[in-house]
Scaffold this motif. Sequence first.
Motif, PDB file in Angstrom:
ATOM      1  N   GLY A 290     -22.043 -35.285 -59.361  1.00 28.87           N
ATOM      2  CA  GLY A 290     -21.294 -35.089 -58.121  1.00 28.87           C
ATOM      3  C   GLY A 290     -20.003 -34.333 -58.327  1.00 28.87           C
ATOM      4  O   GLY A 290     -19.828 -33.621 -59.316  1.00 28.87           O
ATOM      5  N   LEU A 291     -19.083 -34.515 -57.389  1.00 29.57           N
ATOM      6  CA  LEU A 291     -17.787 -33.832 -57.396  1.00 29.57           C
ATOM      7  C   LEU A 291     -16.677 -34.859 -57.517  1.00 29.57           C
ATOM      8  O   LEU A 291     -16.630 -35.834 -56.758  1.00 29.57           O
ATOM      9  N   THR A 292     -15.795 -34.628 -58.475  1.00 29.45           N
ATOM     10  CA  THR A 292     -14.599 -35.446 -58.619  1.00 29.45           C
ATOM     11  C   THR A 292     -13.392 -34.539 -58.501  1.00 29.45           C
ATOM     12  O   THR A 292     -13.331 -33.497 -59.152  1.00 29.45           O
ATOM     13  N   ILE A 293     -12.447 -34.935 -57.647  1.00 30.31           N
ATOM     14  CA  ILE A 293     -11.175 -34.225 -57.544  1.00 30.31           C
ATOM     15  C   ILE A 293     -10.091 -35.148 -58.079  1.00 30.31           C
ATOM     16  O   ILE A 293      -9.957 -36.291 -57.627  1.00 30.31           O
ATOM     17  N   LEU A 294      -9.353 -34.641 -59.054  1.00 26.93           N
ATOM     18  CA  LEU A 294      -8.187 -35.330 -59.589  1.00 26.93           C
ATOM     19  C   LEU A 294      -6.975 -34.601 -59.025  1.00 26.93           C
ATOM     20  O   LEU A 294      -6.705 -33.459 -59.395  1.00 26.93           O
ATOM     21  N   ALA A 295      -6.279 -35.254 -58.101  1.00 27.02           N
ATOM     22  CA  ALA A 295      -5.175 -34.612 -57.390  1.00 27.02           C
ATOM     23  C   ALA A 295      -3.832 -35.124 -57.881  1.00 27.02           C
ATOM     24  O   ALA A 295      -3.672 -36.314 -58.162  1.00 27.02           O
ATOM     25  N   GLU A 296      -2.869 -34.210 -57.957  1.00 26.51           N
ATOM     26  CA  GLU A 296      -1.497 -34.598 -58.305  1.00 26.51           C
ATOM     27  C   GLU A 296      -0.962 -35.556 -57.243  1.00 26.51           C
ATOM     28  O   GLU A 296      -0.270 -36.515 -57.547  1.00 26.51           O
ATOM     29  N   GLU A 297      -1.281 -35.263 -56.003  1.00 26.22           N
ATOM     30  CA  GLU A 297      -0.893 -36.100 -54.870  1.00 26.22           C
ATOM     31  C   GLU A 297      -1.920 -35.853 -53.775  1.00 26.22           C
ATOM     32  O   GLU A 297      -2.389 -34.732 -53.596  1.00 26.22           O
ATOM     33  N   ALA A 298      -2.288 -36.901 -53.060  1.00 28.75           N
ATOM     34  CA  ALA A 298      -3.264 -36.761 -51.986  1.00 28.75           C
ATOM     35  C   ALA A 298      -2.868 -37.645 -50.809  1.00 28.75           C
ATOM     36  O   ALA A 298      -2.372 -38.753 -51.003  1.00 28.75           O
ATOM     37  N   ILE A 299      -3.094 -37.121 -49.605  1.00 33.20           N
ATOM     38  CA  ILE A 299      -2.725 -37.822 -48.380  1.00 33.20           C
ATOM     39  C   ILE A 299      -3.882 -37.702 -47.391  1.00 33.20           C
ATOM     40  O   ILE A 299      -4.377 -36.599 -47.151  1.00 33.20           O
ATOM     41  N   ASP A 300      -4.290 -38.828 -46.814  1.00 33.52           N
ATOM     42  CA  ASP A 300      -5.275 -38.795 -45.734  1.00 33.52           C
ATOM     43  C   ASP A 300      -4.530 -38.338 -44.487  1.00 33.52           C
ATOM     44  O   ASP A 300      -3.588 -38.998 -44.046  1.00 33.52           O
ATOM     45  N   LEU A 301      -4.911 -37.207 -43.926  1.00 36.06           N
ATOM     46  CA  LEU A 301      -4.161 -36.629 -42.809  1.00 36.06           C
ATOM     47  C   LEU A 301      -4.241 -37.461 -41.534  1.00 36.06           C
ATOM     48  O   LEU A 301      -3.403 -37.306 -40.650  1.00 36.06           O
ATOM     49  N   ILE A 302      -5.180 -38.376 -41.459  1.00 32.87           N
ATOM     50  CA  ILE A 302      -5.239 -39.246 -40.287  1.00 32.87           C
ATOM     51  C   ILE A 302      -4.025 -40.181 -40.245  1.00 32.87           C
ATOM     52  O   ILE A 302      -3.578 -40.596 -39.188  1.00 32.87           O
ATOM     53  N   ASP A 303      -3.463 -40.488 -41.410  1.00 34.02           N
ATOM     54  CA  ASP A 303      -2.312 -41.388 -41.516  1.00 34.02           C
ATOM     55  C   ASP A 303      -0.978 -40.648 -41.578  1.00 34.02           C
ATOM     56  O   ASP A 303       0.069 -41.278 -41.643  1.00 34.02           O
ATOM     57  N   PHE A 304      -1.009 -39.337 -41.565  1.00 36.48           N
ATOM     58  CA  PHE A 304       0.196 -38.542 -41.824  1.00 36.48           C
ATOM     59  C   PHE A 304       1.120 -38.472 -40.613  1.00 36.48           C
ATOM     60  O   PHE A 304       0.689 -38.182 -39.501  1.00 36.48           O
ATOM     61  N   ASP A 305       2.407 -38.740 -40.856  1.00 33.92           N
ATOM     62  CA  ASP A 305       3.452 -38.604 -39.847  1.00 33.92           C
ATOM     63  C   ASP A 305       4.405 -37.507 -40.347  1.00 33.92           C
ATOM     64  O   ASP A 305       5.063 -37.668 -41.367  1.00 33.92           O
ATOM     65  N   ALA A 306       4.461 -36.412 -39.622  1.00 37.03           N
ATOM     66  CA  ALA A 306       5.221 -35.240 -40.071  1.00 37.03           C
ATOM     67  C   ALA A 306       6.731 -35.436 -40.027  1.00 37.03           C
ATOM     68  O   ALA A 306       7.461 -34.672 -40.658  1.00 37.03           O
ATOM     69  N   THR A 307       7.237 -36.429 -39.355  1.00 36.06           N
ATOM     70  CA  THR A 307       8.679 -36.601 -39.170  1.00 36.06           C
ATOM     71  C   THR A 307       9.441 -36.635 -40.493  1.00 36.06           C
ATOM     72  O   THR A 307      10.425 -35.912 -40.668  1.00 36.06           O
ATOM     73  N   LYS A 308       8.996 -37.462 -41.428  1.00 40.37           N
ATOM     74  CA  LYS A 308       9.688 -37.569 -42.720  1.00 40.37           C
ATOM     75  C   LYS A 308       9.589 -36.274 -43.510  1.00 40.37           C
ATOM     76  O   LYS A 308      10.550 -35.851 -44.153  1.00 40.37           O
ATOM     77  N   SER A 309       8.436 -35.635 -43.459  1.00 39.00           N
ATOM     78  CA  SER A 309       8.253 -34.376 -44.197  1.00 39.00           C
ATOM     79  C   SER A 309       9.104 -33.261 -43.610  1.00 39.00           C
ATOM     80  O   SER A 309       9.638 -32.432 -44.346  1.00 39.00           O
ATOM     81  N   GLU A 310       9.237 -33.222 -42.286  1.00 32.92           N
ATOM     82  CA  GLU A 310      10.091 -32.211 -41.647  1.00 32.92           C
ATOM     83  C   GLU A 310      11.552 -32.415 -42.036  1.00 32.92           C
ATOM     84  O   GLU A 310      12.270 -31.446 -42.296  1.00 32.92           O
ATOM     85  N   ALA A 311      11.995 -33.665 -42.117  1.00 28.26           N
ATOM     86  CA  ALA A 311      13.365 -33.964 -42.544  1.00 28.26           C
ATOM     87  C   ALA A 311      13.562 -33.571 -44.014  1.00 28.26           C
ATOM     88  O   ALA A 311      14.587 -32.991 -44.381  1.00 28.26           O
ATOM     89  N   ALA A 312      12.566 -33.874 -44.853  1.00 29.85           N
ATOM     90  CA  ALA A 312      12.648 -33.508 -46.273  1.00 29.85           C
ATOM     91  C   ALA A 312      12.657 -31.994 -46.441  1.00 29.85           C
ATOM     92  O   ALA A 312      13.369 -31.460 -47.305  1.00 29.85           O
ATOM     93  N   LEU A 313      11.898 -31.277 -45.612  1.00 24.83           N
ATOM     94  CA  LEU A 313      11.872 -29.817 -45.662  1.00 24.83           C
ATOM     95  C   LEU A 313      13.232 -29.243 -45.301  1.00 24.83           C
ATOM     96  O   LEU A 313      13.745 -28.354 -45.999  1.00 24.83           O
ATOM     97  N   ALA A 314      13.840 -29.734 -44.242  1.00 21.94           N
ATOM     98  CA  ALA A 314      15.166 -29.250 -43.834  1.00 21.94           C
ATOM     99  C   ALA A 314      16.190 -29.511 -44.934  1.00 21.94           C
ATOM    100  O   ALA A 314      17.019 -28.645 -45.240  1.00 21.94           O
ATOM    101  N   SER A 315      16.115 -30.681 -45.537  1.00 24.54           N
ATOM    102  CA  SER A 315      17.040 -31.034 -46.619  1.00 24.54           C
ATOM    103  C   SER A 315      16.850 -30.124 -47.834  1.00 24.54           C
ATOM    104  O   SER A 315      17.826 -29.652 -48.431  1.00 24.54           O
ATOM    105  N   ALA A 316      15.609 -29.852 -48.202  1.00 21.72           N
ATOM    106  CA  ALA A 316      15.331 -28.983 -49.351  1.00 21.72           C
ATOM    107  C   ALA A 316      15.818 -27.562 -49.101  1.00 21.72           C
ATOM    108  O   ALA A 316      16.354 -26.910 -50.001  1.00 21.72           O
ATOM    109  N   LYS A 317      15.672 -27.074 -47.879  1.00 21.93           N
ATOM    110  CA  LYS A 317      16.148 -25.728 -47.547  1.00 21.93           C
ATOM    111  C   LYS A 317      17.666 -25.648 -47.647  1.00 21.93           C
ATOM    112  O   LYS A 317      18.213 -24.657 -48.157  1.00 21.93           O
ATOM    113  N   LEU A 318      18.354 -26.681 -47.177  1.00 21.03           N
ATOM    114  CA  LEU A 318      19.821 -26.708 -47.298  1.00 21.03           C
ATOM    115  C   LEU A 318      20.250 -26.773 -48.757  1.00 21.03           C
ATOM    116  O   LEU A 318      21.189 -26.088 -49.169  1.00 21.03           O
ATOM    117  N   GLU A 319      19.573 -27.594 -49.523  1.00 19.30           N
ATOM    118  CA  GLU A 319      19.889 -27.739 -50.939  1.00 19.30           C
ATOM    119  C   GLU A 319      19.654 -26.430 -51.691  1.00 19.30           C
ATOM    120  O   GLU A 319      20.416 -26.073 -52.594  1.00 19.30           O
TER     121      GLU A 319
END
Length: 132
Positions: free
Chosen positions: A75-104
């Motif tokens: 079969g197929l095995t994926i070994l991911a550095e990080e993985a997120i089920d998009l059904i559970d994803f809330d973009a709010t925290k990521s958008e805040a982290a993105l804005a912070s990284a751009k400022l930094e």
Amino acid sequence: MSDKLHFSLVSPERELFAGEVDQVDAPGSEGQFGVLPGHAPFMATLKAGVVVVFEGDKRTRLFVRSGFADVTPQGLTILAEEAIDLIDFDATKSEAALASAKLELESADEDDAKVRLIETISYLEALIASAA
């Protein structure tokens, strides 16, 4: 030849998916690829993007940061550095982290810090875009 593909997606935190599926599409570093039951063995590196798992009429979307895909006769095995089920994803925290990284990034002096921030920004942009 089986009519199903055994698929497993594992991140350092946990196994995010395991089961018998019809098809898996993944974001290879050299381009999107799909794996069906009976696929020839190969290995590929993955870039940040969405893995789509097809189970009949059901589609599961999983975001991977990067990793490796290994297709074997089992079969197929994926070994991911990080993985997120998009059904559970809330973009709010990521958008805040993105804005912070751009400022930094604007005030970063060291090249290593700039490279790390650019990688983080690219990852967060891809994650947010994939969830839309």
